[in-house]
Design a protein around this motif. Structure first.
Motif, PDB file in Angstrom:
ATOM      1  N   LEU A  39       0.839  -1.206   0.000  1.00  9.29           N
ATOM      2  CA  LEU A  39       0.000   0.000   0.000  1.00  9.29           C
ATOM      3  C   LEU A  39       0.871   1.252   0.000  1.00  9.29           C
ATOM      4  CD1 LEU A  39      -2.955   1.223   0.415  1.00  9.29           C
ATOM      5  CD2 LEU A  39      -2.437   1.164   2.844  1.00  9.29           C
ATOM      6  N   PHE A  40       2.028   1.181   0.659  1.00 16.32           N
ATOM      7  CA  PHE A  40       2.926   2.335   0.712  1.00 16.32           C
ATOM      8  C   PHE A  40       3.493   2.677  -0.667  1.00 16.32           C
ATOM      9  CE2 PHE A  40       3.151   1.138   5.284  1.00 16.32           C
ATOM     10  CZ  PHE A  40       2.721   2.342   5.808  1.00 16.32           C
ATOM     11  N   ASP A  41       3.506   1.707  -1.586  1.00 18.09           N
ATOM     12  CA  ASP A  41       3.930   2.011  -2.959  1.00 18.09           C
ATOM     13  C   ASP A  41       3.028   3.078  -3.573  1.00 18.09           C
ATOM     14  OD1 ASP A  41       6.026   0.193  -2.926  1.00 18.09           O
ATOM     15  OD2 ASP A  41       4.787  -1.436  -3.725  1.00 18.09           O
ATOM     16  N   LEU A  42       1.750   3.059  -3.179  1.00 18.61           N
ATOM     17  CA  LEU A  42       0.793   4.026  -3.730  1.00 18.61           C
ATOM     18  C   LEU A  42       1.050   5.434  -3.205  1.00 18.61           C
ATOM     19  CD1 LEU A  42      -2.545   1.988  -3.505  1.00 18.61           C
ATOM     20  CD2 LEU A  42      -0.899   2.098  -5.377  1.00 18.61           C
ATOM     21  N   LEU A  43       1.801   5.538  -2.109  1.00 12.34           N
ATOM     22  CA  LEU A  43       2.135   6.862  -1.591  1.00 12.34           C
ATOM     23  C   LEU A  43       3.226   7.510  -2.434  1.00 12.34           C
ATOM     24  CD1 LEU A  43       2.040   6.105   2.242  1.00 12.34           C
ATOM     25  CD2 LEU A  43       0.274   7.184   0.848  1.00 12.34           C
ATOM     26  N   ALA A  44       3.861   6.690  -3.264  1.00 17.80           N
ATOM     27  CA  ALA A  44       4.792   7.174  -4.298  1.00 17.80           C
ATOM     28  C   ALA A  44       5.829   8.167  -3.774  1.00 17.80           C
ATOM     29  CB  ALA A  44       4.005   7.784  -5.456  1.00 17.80           C
ATOM     30  N   SER A  45       6.401   7.855  -2.639  1.00 16.01           N
ATOM     31  CA  SER A  45       7.440   8.728  -2.093  1.00 16.01           C
ATOM     32  C   SER A  45       8.615   7.883  -1.630  1.00 16.01           C
ATOM     33  CB  SER A  45       6.901   9.538  -0.920  1.00 16.01           C
ATOM     34  OG  SER A  45       7.962  10.206  -0.264  1.00 16.01           O
ATOM     35  N   ALA A  46       9.804   8.269  -2.053  1.00 15.34           N
ATOM     36  CA  ALA A  46      11.011   7.554  -1.638  1.00 15.34           C
ATOM     37  C   ALA A  46      11.182   7.624  -0.125  1.00 15.34           C
ATOM     38  CB  ALA A  46      12.230   8.144  -2.333  1.00 15.34           C
TER      39      ALA A  46
END
Length: 198
Positions: A39-46
């Motif tokens: 789900l954190f991939d969807l936050l799209a932040s390194a």
């Protein structure tokens, strides 16, 4: 055209994790936790890479224990109690920290879905209510940066699915199950049955 939501495509929902007599099934829990990390991939932040690495590292500690001792690792509680006997707390500590990360996520998403806040507000508040007290002065700025690096609310929900009402309904079901499991694990640790010294 409506596309499947994130919650339909994930490998395992927390709503599908078996719980019997208050014990949480290990295999399904780990699959659901891995789905949450994605789900954190969807936050799209390194900036969230550190959060994902932390959670994945703790998932690995629990899975390694399960693979090494499958007979006595059917539930999370079984793993912790077996480590108490072995005087080994690797998976016990991994589960504790993973649960703290799950709680952070649950609190942030609950705040967000029940308000009109931007995600960075919800995650920052959740971090201050959950994880910050366990982090030292070196780790805190890293996590605070991640919390502030969230995408706009509308962009995040659009990534979860293009039918907001369907997304909201499925998110609330998933979230309630996650909150229930977090509470079960926290209550278990609070009971002291795992032993002291964490």
């Amino acid at each position: 055209m409506t596309t499947p939501t994130f919650f339909v495509t994930m490998k395992r929902s927390f709503a599908d994790v078996p719980i019997e007599a208050g014990k949480v099934s290990t295999t399904e829990f780990l699959e659901a936790a891995e789905s949450l990390v994605s789900l954190f991939d969807l936050l799209a932040s390194a900036a969230f890479t550190v959060v994902q690495m932390d959670m994945n590292g703790n998932i690995k500690k629990i899975r390694d224990r399960q693979l090494a001792n499958p007979v006595i690792s059917a539930t999370l509680q079984d793993i912790v109690l077996s480590e108490k006997v072995d005087k080994n707390k690797t998976a016990t500590q991994g589960l504790l920290w993973l649960t703290r990360g799950l709680q952070l996520t649950a609190v942030a998403l609950r705040k967000n879905i029940e308000s009109t806040e931007e995600l960075n507000e919800s995650f920052t508040k959740a971090y201050n209510e959950t994880l910050i007290k366990f982090h030292n002065m070196v780790v805190r700025p890293v996590f605070k940066l991640a919390m502030k690096a969230c995408p706009y609310r509308k962009d995040f929900y659009a990534k979860l699915g293009n039918d907001y009402e369907a997304v909201k309904e499925q998110l609330l079901t998933w979230l309630a199950a996650l909150e229930r499991i977090v509470k079960i694990i926290q209550d278990f640790y609070d009971s002291g049955k795992y032993g002291k010294g964490l």
